[in-house]
Each structure stands twice: as C-alpha cells, then as structure tokens.
Write an enzyme that holds these catalytic residues in place. Structure first.
Site, short mmCIF file in Angstrom:
data_model
loop_
_atom_site.label_atom_id
_atom_site.label_comp_id
_atom_site.label_asym_id
_atom_site.label_seq_id
_atom_site.Cartn_x
_atom_site.Cartn_y
_atom_site.Cartn_z
N ASP A 85 0.82 -1.21 0.00
CA ASP A 85 0.00 0.00 0.00
C ASP A 85 0.86 1.27 0.00
O ASP A 85 2.09 1.21 0.00
CB ASP A 85 -0.95 -0.04 1.20
CG ASP A 85 -2.35 0.45 0.87
OD1 ASP A 85 -2.50 1.26 -0.06
OD2 ASP A 85 -3.30 0.02 1.56
N GLU A 126 -0.98 1.59 -5.18
CA GLU A 126 -0.52 2.97 -5.12
C GLU A 126 -1.62 3.95 -5.55
O GLU A 126 -1.43 5.17 -5.51
CB GLU A 126 0.75 3.08 -5.98
CG GLU A 126 1.43 4.41 -6.07
CD GLU A 126 0.87 5.24 -7.21
OE1 GLU A 126 1.13 6.44 -7.26
OE2 GLU A 126 0.13 4.66 -8.06
N TRP A 127 -2.80 3.38 -5.95
CA TRP A 127 -4.04 4.14 -6.27
C TRP A 127 -3.94 4.94 -7.56
O TRP A 127 -4.81 5.76 -7.85
CB TRP A 127 -4.44 5.08 -5.12
CG TRP A 127 -4.25 4.51 -3.76
CD1 TRP A 127 -4.51 3.24 -3.33
CD2 TRP A 127 -3.74 5.21 -2.61
NE1 TRP A 127 -4.19 3.09 -2.01
CE2 TRP A 127 -3.71 4.29 -1.54
CE3 TRP A 127 -3.32 6.52 -2.38
CZ2 TRP A 127 -3.27 4.63 -0.26
CZ3 TRP A 127 -2.88 6.86 -1.12
CH2 TRP A 127 -2.86 5.92 -0.07
N GLY A 128 -2.89 4.75 -8.33
CA GLY A 128 -2.75 5.47 -9.59
C GLY A 128 -2.25 6.89 -9.44
O GLY A 128 -2.19 7.64 -10.43
N ASN A 185 0.70 8.13 -9.02
CA ASN A 185 1.95 8.41 -9.70
C ASN A 185 2.06 7.68 -11.04
O ASN A 185 3.15 7.38 -11.51
CB ASN A 185 3.14 8.05 -8.81
CG ASN A 185 3.21 8.91 -7.58
OD1 ASN A 185 3.74 10.02 -7.62
ND2 ASN A 185 2.68 8.43 -6.46
N ASP A 195 -9.97 3.38 -3.82
CA ASP A 195 -10.69 2.17 -3.41
C ASP A 195 -12.08 2.10 -4.02
O ASP A 195 -12.73 3.12 -4.29
CB ASP A 195 -10.81 2.14 -1.88
CG ASP A 195 -9.49 1.87 -1.20
OD1 ASP A 195 -8.50 1.59 -1.91
OD2 ASP A 195 -9.44 1.96 0.04
#
Length: 417
Positions: A161, A194-196, A198, A216
């Site tokens: 995460d 990394e949730w996009g 970067n 999420d």
C-alpha cells in the site's frame, strides 16, 4: 521513522543467524527483477478487507480457506487467500515484524501451511510507508527484513500500500521492495496498491505484476462515497478511469481496478456487469465478500467459468470500447485462437433493446493487430450469462438489463458450417 541505509540494514540481517544472512546478501546472478513466471494471467483470489477490515484472525483465515475449497472457488481459479491490513504485531528487538499474538497465536508459518495444504496460496499486506493505512508497522526501512520474513513464513503474494509516504518516490519505494523480494528468493507475486497517483502503468511493468489504477472501490453502480479527504468509487467511475490504459496491460502486467464487490449489496444484474467488466478488462479477480455465507446467486456469478476464461485468456489483451449508442457501450476483446468477446454494457436505469447488425462492423485493434469483419467472416456465438447461442448470419436482437450486460463469445465458422 528514518529509513536505514542498505548496508546497515543488511548488516542487521546478517547478525540474526546464518541462514538469514545468506538469503539477504547472496549476490544476484543478474539485475534484480520481479518474478516473471508469476501472474502470466491476472491473479485470482480472495481478500479480507472489503468485508472484515481489521476484524481478522487466524480462525477466519482457516474458515476462508475451507470455504474457497467447498464453494468451488479454488477449482474455478481463486487460489490466493490474501490477509489485508491489521495482521501486524510489533517488531522484535532486531526489527523483524511479528504477527499480532492475540489474533494469530499460531503464527503465520502455521497458517501458511494450513492454506497450502488446501491447494491455495497465502497473501499478505504491507505498506511502503512507516505505517500502514490502519496504523500498523509499515515496511519503510525494513524492506529486506520483511521480504525475508515473508519468504520464511511461506507467503506467496504481497499487496503493498501507499499510506504514510510523504516525501517518498513511488518508483523508488516499490522498486526497493521488488529487489527485497527477489533477494529473499521465494517467488512472491507483487501487487502495487498505489491508487494510480503516480501513474504506475508508465513505470511499473518491470516492478510488479499489477498496479492499482484508482482509489478504493465501493459497492455501488455509479457513485462516489465521500470519506472526507478522499472518496471511494463505484463500478462505472472506476471503469471510466481506465480509458487509454489498455496499452500498458499484458501477460504478467495488468491494470488493477481494485477488489470485487460481488455479493456486497448491489443487484444481481449489477454484480454480473461488475464481474464481466473486470474480466473483460483483465483486472485481477480478487473477491471481497464473505465467502463462508454467500448466496447461491453470488457463488454462481463468481464461479462463471466462461466469464473467468475471458480474464484468463493467454493473449492477455485488455478490452476496449469500440462503439456506444447513448447509454449502451460496446466493448471488444480479442482472444486466443482467433476468437472474440463482445460486451454490451447498459449504463441506464432501464432495460435496453438493441439490434446489432453484424454486417456493419469491421473491428480493428491497433494495439494487438487483431481485426475481424463480421460481415465477411461468419461466426457463431454463445451468450456467456444465459447460455443462448446464435450466429452472425442475421442481426442479434439483444435485451440488455438495466445496469447490466450481455457478453458474447464468438468463434469463426468454416464455410458451409
């Protein structure tokens, strides 16, 4: 927490005992890399977070392992049993992470043995920062120690995460853990969460096996659930954020649209559509419901092998939207053996009747080089949810449910067939 330098960290590992020292400092024959033999098709499994969050223990994990087998999910391909956040205890005097002794009194090695004995693989969770999203110890400054610990426990999958990472470089942090996993020696699938933020699709192909493309998920069709400083997303908002990302997907590397919410409160048609979208776009299929008590309808959706086969196709080509008509979107996916899958997605709140004229469509995929002209090449097709069959000799009269899909798999028919 200040990150330790690599020499100091390897020195700390050396003085634990000889086996750990050899595993952590053994020179690599080549430059570090992810384990390329893993996840040649998108990974499939189950994760604790969507239903249980921090309310987890070893009893739940054993029950989930048994349920994966008894429900038929393991045999359908769901082999990774992934423990998300909150399994952590404290680090010992040498800095090695320990599981929470109250929740996991038997230890992770015993739990991994239990999972492996049932033909499954064990996944675990950590974070690139000093703390996980739930405030447990993260891996920053302990990457090589943690990777070695996971290998000794028999872990097969790491979800990594991105909380508490202010000032960190995402490519650097994830590459460090990739190198640590390689140094530990046990093949471990590396899932970047990394949730996009970067744009990991641009740099993570050689770092991990999958990377999150959004924040999420939330179990709704078309919504954003506001959580204050961030928002969880429903099925359609996540789908819409995949535009222009398909060129980065392929065998051993996939865009991760987050875990499945099938069986978590949406309608049956919405669940079918959600599952079909994730399969067509080659997202990992990681269930998040309570598999111990799921309904027969939920189990039937999650174990639809014809839909799963689209996700697991060896060519690994992500579907794309080739056409739309108002609230009806049409996606195409080239498959191995010259076959195709088409998905008709109804975003609207009411059912849609639609006649698809095969003769009018020449579909070309510039990324894979695949193309098909249904007016010149006759195909037979199967509806992968209803089982109905037909062919392209005549237009297809479709009824697509509200918030639902029709998914067709097409095979070329030889002349005269």
């Amino acid at each position: 927490m200040k990150a330790l330098s690599l020499p100091l960290l390897l020195g700390a590992v050396f003085f634990t005992h000889e086996a750990r020292a050899q595993a952590s400092v053994k020179p690599a024959a080549a430059a570090p890399a992810k384990f390329e033999q893993l996840a040649r098709t998108p990974q499939m499994g189950w994760n604790t977070w969507n239903t249980f969050a921090c309310d987890i223990d070893e009893k739940l994990i054993r029950q989930a392992a048994d349920a994966l087998v008894a429900s038929g999910m393991r045999d359908a391909g769901y082999v990774y049993l992934n423990i998300d956040d909150c399994w952590h205890g404290e680090r010992d005097a040498k800095g090695f992470i320990q599981p929470d002794p109250r929740r996991f009194p038997s230890g992770m090695k015993a739990l991994a043995d239990y999972v492996h004995a049932r033909g499954l693989k064990l996944g675990i969770y950590s974070d690139a920062g000093a703390h996980t999203c739930a405030g447990r110890p993260g891996s920053r400054g302990h990457e090589y120690q943690d990777a070695l610990t996971y290998a000794e426990w028999g872990v097969d999958y790491l979800k990594y995460d991105w909380c508490d990472t202010e000032g960190l470089s995402a490519p650097g942090a994830y590459t460090t853990m990739r190198d640590a996993l390689r140094a530990a020696g046990r093949p471990i699938l590396f899932s970047l969460c990394e949730w996009g933020n970067n744009k990991p699709w641009e740099w993570a192909k050689d770092v991990g096996h999958s990377w999150r493309t959004t924040g999420d998920i939330y179990p709704c069709w078309d919504c954003e659930f506001n959580r204050g400083t961030w928002a969880s997303l429903g099925v359609l908002p996540i789908l819409d954020k995949q535009a222009n990302l398909r060129k980065y997907s392929g065998p051993g590397r996939c865009n991760d649209m987050d875990m499945l919410e099938v069986g978590k409160g949406m309608s049956e048609d919405e669940d079918k559509a959600h599952f079909s979208i994730w399969a067509m776009l080659n997202s990992p299929l990681i269930a998040g419901n309570d598999i111990r008590s799921m309904s027969a309808a939920t189990r039937k959706i999650l174990t639809n092998r014809a839909i799963i086969a689209l996700n697991q196709d060896e060519r690994g080509i992500q579907a794309w939207r080739f056409m739309n008509d108002g609230q009806l979107d049409m996606y195409a996916k080239p498959l191995a053996g010259g076959e195709w899958a088409l998905m008709f997605l109804n975003r609207d709140d009411k059912p849609r009747r639609y006649t698809f004229d095969w003769n009018a469509h020449h579909i070309v995929d510039e990324i894979s080089g695949s193309q098909v002209h249904f007016g010149k090449q006759r195909h037979g097709y199967t509806d992968l949810w209803s089982g109905a069959t037909g062919d392209t000799a005549r237009p297809a009269a479709l009824t697509v449910p509200a918030h639902g899909v029709v998914v067709l798999r097409l095979q070329h028919q030889a002349s005269g067939s």
